[in-house]
Design a protein around this motif. Sequence first.
Motif, PDB file in Angstrom:
ATOM      1  N   ILE A 127      14.157  47.183 -72.317  1.00 17.93           N
ATOM      2  CA  ILE A 127      15.450  46.798 -72.068  1.00 17.93           C
ATOM      3  C   ILE A 127      14.666  46.414 -70.515  1.00 17.93           C
ATOM      4  N   ALA A 128      13.552  47.705 -69.807  1.00 20.06           N
ATOM      5  CA  ALA A 128      13.208  47.203 -68.181  1.00 20.06           C
ATOM      6  C   ALA A 128      12.089  45.730 -69.230  1.00 20.06           C
ATOM      7  N   LEU A 129      11.347  45.817 -69.526  1.00 19.43           N
ATOM      8  CA  LEU A 129      10.440  44.841 -70.368  1.00 19.43           C
ATOM      9  C   LEU A 129      11.319  43.194 -70.557  1.00 19.43           C
ATOM     10  N   ALA A 130      12.044  43.428 -71.255  1.00 20.04           N
ATOM     11  CA  ALA A 130      12.498  42.393 -71.436  1.00 20.04           C
ATOM     12  C   ALA A 130      13.047  41.748 -70.503  1.00 20.04           C
ATOM     13  N   CYS A 131      13.707  42.448 -69.836  1.00 20.13           N
ATOM     14  CA  CYS A 131      14.222  41.708 -68.488  1.00 20.13           C
ATOM     15  C   CYS A 131      12.919  41.229 -67.569  1.00 20.13           C
ATOM     16  N   GLU A 132      12.591  42.382 -67.143  1.00 21.57           N
ATOM     17  CA  GLU A 132      10.962  41.388 -66.370  1.00 21.57           C
ATOM     18  C   GLU A 132      10.005  40.625 -66.850  1.00 21.57           C
ATOM     19  N   ASN A 133       9.842  40.087 -68.578  1.00 25.84           N
ATOM     20  CA  ASN A 133       9.659  39.067 -68.713  1.00 25.84           C
ATOM     21  C   ASN A 133       9.819  37.493 -68.885  1.00 25.84           C
ATOM     22  N   GLY A 134      11.670  38.071 -68.606  1.00 29.53           N
ATOM     23  CA  GLY A 134      13.237  36.396 -68.979  1.00 29.53           C
ATOM     24  C   GLY A 134      14.530  36.674 -69.656  1.00 29.53           C
ATOM     25  N   MET A 135      14.605  38.083 -69.561  1.00 31.41           N
ATOM     26  CA  MET A 135      15.767  37.730 -70.464  1.00 31.41           C
ATOM     27  C   MET A 135      16.827  37.716 -69.626  1.00 31.41           C
ATOM     28  N   ASP A 136      17.738  37.155 -69.533  1.00 33.76           N
ATOM     29  CA  ASP A 136      18.930  37.424 -68.489  1.00 33.76           C
ATOM     30  C   ASP A 136      20.109  37.858 -69.145  1.00 33.76           C
ATOM     31  N   ILE A 137      20.736  37.541 -70.720  1.00 31.05           N
ATOM     32  CA  ILE A 137      22.020  38.149 -70.448  1.00 31.05           C
ATOM     33  C   ILE A 137      21.278  38.810 -72.461  1.00 31.05           C
ATOM     34  N   PHE A 138      22.476  40.473 -72.499  1.00 26.25           N
ATOM     35  CA  PHE A 138      21.897  40.967 -74.081  1.00 26.25           C
ATOM     36  C   PHE A 138      23.099  41.274 -74.477  1.00 26.25           C
ATOM     37  N   ARG A 139      23.525  40.793 -75.308  1.00 25.52           N
ATOM     38  CA  ARG A 139      24.504  40.886 -75.624  1.00 25.52           C
ATOM     39  C   ARG A 139      24.546  42.065 -76.759  1.00 25.52           C
TER      40      ARG A 139
ATOM     41  N   CYS B 180      20.901  50.108 -69.185  1.00 28.17           N
ATOM     42  CA  CYS B 180      19.873  49.893 -68.561  1.00 28.17           C
ATOM     43  C   CYS B 180      19.953  48.542 -68.515  1.00 28.17           C
ATOM     44  N   VAL B 181      20.478  48.009 -68.692  1.00 31.60           N
ATOM     45  CA  VAL B 181      20.736  46.039 -68.484  1.00 31.60           C
ATOM     46  C   VAL B 181      20.986  46.151 -67.022  1.00 31.60           C
ATOM     47  N   LYS B 182      21.934  46.466 -67.165  1.00 32.70           N
ATOM     48  CA  LYS B 182      23.041  46.907 -65.366  1.00 32.70           C
ATOM     49  C   LYS B 182      21.285  47.326 -64.679  1.00 32.70           C
ATOM     50  N   LYS B 183      20.887  48.608 -64.568  1.00 33.16           N
ATOM     51  CA  LYS B 183      19.769  48.184 -64.137  1.00 33.16           C
ATOM     52  C   LYS B 183      18.940  47.314 -63.330  1.00 33.16           C
ATOM     53  N   TYR B 184      18.529  47.296 -64.255  1.00 30.95           N
ATOM     54  CA  TYR B 184      17.381  46.055 -64.463  1.00 30.95           C
ATOM     55  C   TYR B 184      17.439  45.094 -63.935  1.00 30.95           C
ATOM     56  N   GLY B 185      18.748  44.543 -63.377  1.00 34.23           N
ATOM     57  CA  GLY B 185      19.642  43.277 -62.918  1.00 34.23           C
ATOM     58  C   GLY B 185      20.250  42.478 -64.481  1.00 34.23           C
ATOM     59  N   GLY B 186      19.672  42.965 -65.611  1.00 34.61           N
ATOM     60  CA  GLY B 186      20.322  41.635 -66.417  1.00 34.61           C
ATOM     61  C   GLY B 186      22.212  41.982 -66.924  1.00 34.61           C
ATOM     62  N   HIS B 187      22.180  40.634 -67.108  1.00 40.13           N
ATOM     63  CA  HIS B 187      24.024  40.989 -68.109  1.00 40.13           C
ATOM     64  C   HIS B 187      23.833  40.575 -69.010  1.00 40.13           C
TER      65      HIS B 187
END
Length: 569
Positions: free
Chosen positions: A107-119, A136-143
């Motif tokens: 999840i950290a790498l997905a956020c880093e590479n540009g993912m925003d919203i995680f269903r 983890c989504v919340k921790k790395y700044g995702g929705h």
Amino acid sequence: MKDTANMKVRITDTTLRDAHQSLWATRMRTDDILKIAEKIDDAGYYSLECWGGATFDVCMRFLRENPWERLRQIKKVCRKTPLQMLLRGQNLLGYKHYPDDVVERFIALACENGMDIFRVFDALNDPRNLEQAIKCVKKYGGHAQGTISYTTSPVHTIDAYVSLAKEQVAMGVDTLCIKDMAGILTPGAARELVGALVKALPELPIQVHSHMTSGMAAAMYMAAVEAGAGCVDCAISTMSSFSSQPPTESVVAILESEGFDTGLDQKKLAEINAYFKGVKAKRQPVSSSKVEAVDAGVLVHAIPGGMISNLRSQLAQQDALDRLDEVLEELPKTRADLGYPPLVTPTSQIVGVQSVLNVLSGKRYSMVTDETKRYAAGYYGRTPAPIEPKLRKKLMGGLKPITCRPADLLKPGLVAAAAELPPNTIKAEEDILSYALFPEVALGYFKWRNADPSKREPIPADVEEAAQAVAPTQKPSAASADAKGSAPAAAVSGTPVLAPLNGTFYRSDAPGKPQMAADGATVKAGDAVCVVEAMKLFNPIKASASGRITFLVEHGKPVTKGQAIASIE
Ligand code: CO
């Protein structure tokens, strides 16, 4: 009449993920996407769904692309619209639970590479399987979007769904999706469910995801929106309908006629659609053009569209396409036996393949996949309804049942995965994650990537071309088998171990794990000695006799039903 003027309803575009997964066996290429990405980004969608399990797997397995690179390339162009992905909770993009450290780094790498919203969803709606991913989504700044995997059964009541939503709100989700993967949610049921959720959780934005398989989804969206849903999932018309999402253009027109503002412009949508007509000519498998527009049978058997096309290709692999109707009849029975799991990855795979085996073997549960065994023991989470104790014991086949969160039993996995990789295989941390998720597939891709470009095998344009390229090796004629010096079934001395299915032969159930039986080892009749991967699941193969085993097939090679894969003397 209700005043809906200026009420906004947003639309998520699924063209780049679910649509081609549902219609084209996920064969859209990064190039196909990049040529139109800027226009899509400009259209005014709520989000662009572009990543998920099948897209990730197919990228490496068939298209020989790096899925991480696809994400970066899309993000480079799409700067306005959030990117969205479908995440199978603790299963991430795979078919089993991963340790918490793998979930976190992925999840950290997905956020880093540009993912925003995680269903984030779980096939069994077990909140314990969503916990770590949402955190983890919340921790790395995702929705973090929570999910109700929608299904119908005696235990799937409105009250049960509302308490499931409350549990996910307590975990910190930003929004909630009702995921109707089978296209069985009726307008009436949607109105009731969305209404109950809005009443219980008035601050929680609700999104609805469905498929046009049964023909109801567009009407259902309207009912859901009237009940308070704020966002619905659609695909551009060329990539819509059949087992895909409802067409964006039509849903926009329907909603606007009732006074809802989607913020989407039909002219821009028309330009995007014109582009995909061209892509369709290249990528649509011929077989999918023969599928009926509406499968009213879904209203009877409640099987998701993607799953039916999987069953079809699984049966084709087993030369048993004529038994599809029997499998469709068997499937609801298997599902009830297994405690009414919603049919979505990975339970759709487990229930689907088990139903196929129940039909092909001629005796229900005489062949049980490893996955069914583990499912019954609780390794996928709590089943919605309990499995009848006697059947459960039979299915578990000696496994001990568990009651804890399944991932609590897993040791950290990242360091171990990195250690398994042969030297000079990978280029970045993301490769370790790709390998952790899809070991065999990732290794095949890395090998291809590291090979001299002139020596790489060509990439088929679509599914049919791929099938043609594979077919001759999967079905060796007697002559070609002789020519290669391998032993045809008749020539085996000793007791042959026969492949029960067409598939891929493995000497162990995963790379890095000890072989179940070494070549030349002494085995007992009934011992699991090797594996045939068929229909994406691992089927342990038992020794047909006691004695010394000699393997006749190389690890990783295709085998056909009835072929001798080993001999025991
Ligand atoms: Co879907």
